[in-house]
Motif scaffolding. Sequence first.
Motif, PDB file in Angstrom:
ATOM      1  N   PRO A   1      15.923 -17.075  -6.032  1.00  0.00           N
ATOM      2  CA  PRO A   1      16.084 -15.523  -6.464  1.00  0.00           C
ATOM      3  C   PRO A   1      16.649 -13.941  -5.880  1.00  0.00           C
ATOM      4  O   PRO A   1      17.372 -14.640  -4.649  1.00  0.00           O
ATOM      5  CB  PRO A   1      14.810 -15.633  -6.482  1.00  0.00           C
ATOM      6  N   ARG A   2      17.226 -13.413  -6.861  1.00  0.00           N
ATOM      7  CA  ARG A   2      18.146 -12.549  -6.378  1.00  0.00           C
ATOM      8  C   ARG A   2      17.443 -11.506  -7.145  1.00  0.00           C
ATOM      9  O   ARG A   2      18.295 -10.321  -7.503  1.00  0.00           O
ATOM     10  CB  ARG A   2      19.477 -12.417  -7.255  1.00  0.00           C
ATOM     11  N   ALA A   3      15.976 -10.994  -6.729  1.00  0.00           N
ATOM     12  CA  ALA A   3      15.197  -9.851  -7.220  1.00  0.00           C
ATOM     13  C   ALA A   3      15.850  -8.755  -6.444  1.00  0.00           C
ATOM     14  O   ALA A   3      15.624  -8.010  -6.587  1.00  0.00           O
ATOM     15  CB  ALA A   3      13.767 -10.305  -7.897  1.00  0.00           C
ATOM     16  N   ARG A   4      15.593  -9.422  -4.931  1.00  0.00           N
ATOM     17  CA  ARG A   4      15.596  -7.976  -3.718  1.00  0.00           C
ATOM     18  C   ARG A   4      17.302  -8.263  -3.228  1.00  0.00           C
ATOM     19  O   ARG A   4      17.157  -9.261  -3.032  1.00  0.00           O
ATOM     20  CB  ARG A   4      14.591  -7.772  -3.686  1.00  0.00           C
ATOM     21  N   PRO A   5      17.504  -7.258  -2.300  1.00  0.00           N
ATOM     22  CA  PRO A   5      18.577  -7.527  -1.635  1.00  0.00           C
ATOM     23  C   PRO A   5      18.474  -8.366  -0.582  1.00  0.00           C
ATOM     24  O   PRO A   5      17.771  -8.662  -0.041  1.00  0.00           O
ATOM     25  CB  PRO A   5      18.212  -5.703  -0.972  1.00  0.00           C
ATOM     26  N   ARG A   6      19.580  -9.371  -0.730  1.00  0.00           N
ATOM     27  CA  ARG A   6      19.563 -10.219   0.564  1.00  0.00           C
ATOM     28  C   ARG A   6      19.682 -10.481   2.319  1.00  0.00           C
ATOM     29  O   ARG A   6      21.156  -9.570   1.858  1.00  0.00           O
ATOM     30  CB  ARG A   6      20.315 -11.945  -0.411  1.00  0.00           C
ATOM     31  N   ARG A   7      19.358 -11.054   2.296  1.00  0.00           N
ATOM     32  CA  ARG A   7      19.946 -11.488   4.174  1.00  0.00           C
ATOM     33  C   ARG A   7      20.727 -11.941   4.179  1.00  0.00           C
ATOM     34  O   ARG A   7      20.402 -12.810   3.262  1.00  0.00           O
ATOM     35  CB  ARG A   7      18.220 -11.656   5.148  1.00  0.00           C
ATOM     36  N   ALA A   8      20.929 -12.420   4.903  1.00  0.00           N
ATOM     37  CA  ALA A   8      21.867 -13.461   5.553  1.00  0.00           C
ATOM     38  C   ALA A   8      21.348 -14.920   4.734  1.00  0.00           C
ATOM     39  O   ALA A   8      20.472 -14.866   5.541  1.00  0.00           O
ATOM     40  CB  ALA A   8      22.911 -13.734   6.524  1.00  0.00           C
ATOM     41  N   ALA A   9      21.982 -15.591   4.363  1.00  0.00           N
ATOM     42  CA  ALA A   9      20.740 -16.981   4.232  1.00  0.00           C
ATOM     43  C   ALA A   9      21.294 -17.557   4.963  1.00  0.00           C
ATOM     44  O   ALA A   9      21.982 -17.507   6.502  1.00  0.00           O
ATOM     45  CB  ALA A   9      21.996 -17.798   3.039  1.00  0.00           C
ATOM     46  N   PRO A  10      20.088 -18.478   5.442  1.00  0.00           N
ATOM     47  CA  PRO A  10      20.136 -19.326   6.800  1.00  0.00           C
ATOM     48  C   PRO A  10      21.022 -20.847   6.479  1.00  0.00           C
ATOM     49  O   PRO A  10      21.399 -20.588   5.077  1.00  0.00           O
ATOM     50  CB  PRO A  10      18.670 -20.522   6.772  1.00  0.00           C
ATOM     51  N   PRO A  11      21.573 -21.526   8.132  1.00  0.00           N
ATOM     52  CA  PRO A  11      22.588 -22.071   7.752  1.00  0.00           C
ATOM     53  C   PRO A  11      22.111 -22.945   6.726  1.00  0.00           C
ATOM     54  O   PRO A  11      20.922 -23.718   6.699  1.00  0.00           O
ATOM     55  CB  PRO A  11      22.681 -23.281   9.555  1.00  0.00           C
ATOM     56  N   PRO A  12      22.585 -23.940   5.924  1.00  0.00           N
ATOM     57  CA  PRO A  12      22.390 -25.068   5.391  1.00  0.00           C
ATOM     58  C   PRO A  12      21.696 -26.122   5.581  1.00  0.00           C
ATOM     59  O   PRO A  12      20.823 -26.689   5.505  1.00  0.00           O
ATOM     60  CB  PRO A  12      23.931 -25.747   5.204  1.00  0.00           C
ATOM     61  N   ARG A  13      22.011 -26.646   7.229  1.00  0.00           N
ATOM     62  CA  ARG A  13      21.321 -27.763   7.639  1.00  0.00           C
ATOM     63  C   ARG A  13      20.188 -27.327   7.589  1.00  0.00           C
ATOM     64  O   ARG A  13      17.774 -27.300   7.323  1.00  0.00           O
ATOM     65  CB  ARG A  13      21.455 -27.983   9.261  1.00  0.00           C
TER      66      ARG A  13
ATOM     67  N   THR B   1      16.663 -51.083  12.604  1.00  0.00           N
ATOM     68  CA  THR B   1      15.754 -50.838  11.363  1.00  0.00           C
ATOM     69  C   THR B   1      14.172 -50.556  10.824  1.00  0.00           C
ATOM     70  O   THR B   1      14.378 -50.650   9.672  1.00  0.00           O
ATOM     71  CB  THR B   1      16.745 -51.710  10.065  1.00  0.00           C
ATOM     72  N   ARG B   2      13.863 -50.203  12.082  1.00  0.00           N
ATOM     73  CA  ARG B   2      12.413 -49.921  11.962  1.00  0.00           C
ATOM     74  C   ARG B   2      11.951 -48.914  11.541  1.00  0.00           C
ATOM     75  O   ARG B   2      10.790 -48.508  11.282  1.00  0.00           O
ATOM     76  CB  ARG B   2      12.015 -50.299  13.566  1.00  0.00           C
ATOM     77  N   ILE B   3      13.176 -47.978  11.177  1.00  0.00           N
ATOM     78  CA  ILE B   3      12.303 -46.536  10.917  1.00  0.00           C
ATOM     79  C   ILE B   3      13.433 -45.967   9.528  1.00  0.00           C
ATOM     80  O   ILE B   3      14.936 -46.964   9.985  1.00  0.00           O
ATOM     81  CB  ILE B   3      12.373 -45.707  11.901  1.00  0.00           C
ATOM     82  N   THR B   4      13.745 -45.108   9.124  1.00  0.00           N
ATOM     83  CA  THR B   4      14.948 -45.171   8.332  1.00  0.00           C
ATOM     84  C   THR B   4      15.647 -43.699   8.439  1.00  0.00           C
ATOM     85  O   THR B   4      14.584 -42.434   8.912  1.00  0.00           O
ATOM     86  CB  THR B   4      14.087 -44.175   6.840  1.00  0.00           C
ATOM     87  N   VAL B   5      16.181 -43.357   9.380  1.00  0.00           N
ATOM     88  CA  VAL B   5      17.462 -42.328   9.939  1.00  0.00           C
ATOM     89  C   VAL B   5      18.084 -41.478   8.647  1.00  0.00           C
ATOM     90  O   VAL B   5      19.051 -42.194   7.815  1.00  0.00           O
ATOM     91  CB  VAL B   5      17.869 -42.959  11.185  1.00  0.00           C
ATOM     92  N   ILE B   6      17.548 -39.862   8.725  1.00  0.00           N
ATOM     93  CA  ILE B   6      19.027 -39.069   7.801  1.00  0.00           C
ATOM     94  C   ILE B   6      19.443 -38.350   8.323  1.00  0.00           C
ATOM     95  O   ILE B   6      18.676 -37.119   9.461  1.00  0.00           O
ATOM     96  CB  ILE B   6      17.750 -39.243   6.538  1.00  0.00           C
ATOM     97  N   LYS B   7      20.455 -37.951   7.926  1.00  0.00           N
ATOM     98  CA  LYS B   7      21.248 -37.205   8.949  1.00  0.00           C
ATOM     99  C   LYS B   7      20.930 -35.622   8.070  1.00  0.00           C
ATOM    100  O   LYS B   7      21.190 -35.446   7.313  1.00  0.00           O
ATOM    101  CB  LYS B   7      22.906 -38.237   8.768  1.00  0.00           C
ATOM    102  N   ILE B   8      21.104 -34.713   9.202  1.00  0.00           N
ATOM    103  CA  ILE B   8      20.519 -33.610   8.205  1.00  0.00           C
ATOM    104  C   ILE B   8      21.897 -32.629   8.923  1.00  0.00           C
ATOM    105  O   ILE B   8      22.505 -32.698   9.700  1.00  0.00           O
ATOM    106  CB  ILE B   8      19.089 -32.652   8.816  1.00  0.00           C
TER     107      ILE B   8
END
Length: 145
Positions: free
Chosen positions: A21-33, A138-145
């Motif tokens: 939402p852009r209702a107020r001035p934005r601070r720097a966005a957090p990194p995508p991760r 394969t005993r766990i599911t690994v997802i890269k962030i």
Amino acid sequence: MGELLACGGPPPRPPARAPLPRARPRRAAPPPRDRTVTAWLSLARADDLRVITSAATLVEVIHPRINRPALEWTLSRLVIEPVTDTIARHAATLLCDAGLHGHEYAIDAMLAATALAAPSPTIVLTSDPEDLTALCGTRITVIKI
């Protein structure tokens, strides 16, 4: 954040990219991760999944330039599992089985042992999927962030 585990119940849906939402001035966005981790935490909470990490991970993520309030917010939504003697010994076994050795892999091994001790299914969000896959297979599911 380094690595997170979500366990129990079905895997959460991948986070959708929603406009901020852009209702107020934005601070720097957090990194995508960081936004990705926040979205996963929200989904896990909505799906009533327990989100855990190894206490050893804190050593990896806390540094002088970390956004401390953001880190504390994230940690407040996690269960920090201790590195017990059992976890440490299992981590050492995982390293030996994978043919790995040394401090370079120690934190990943402790996280892997924590993940394998958690109730299934277990999903690991990590910036280092290759090492976690080598340690857990394969005993766990690994997802890269």
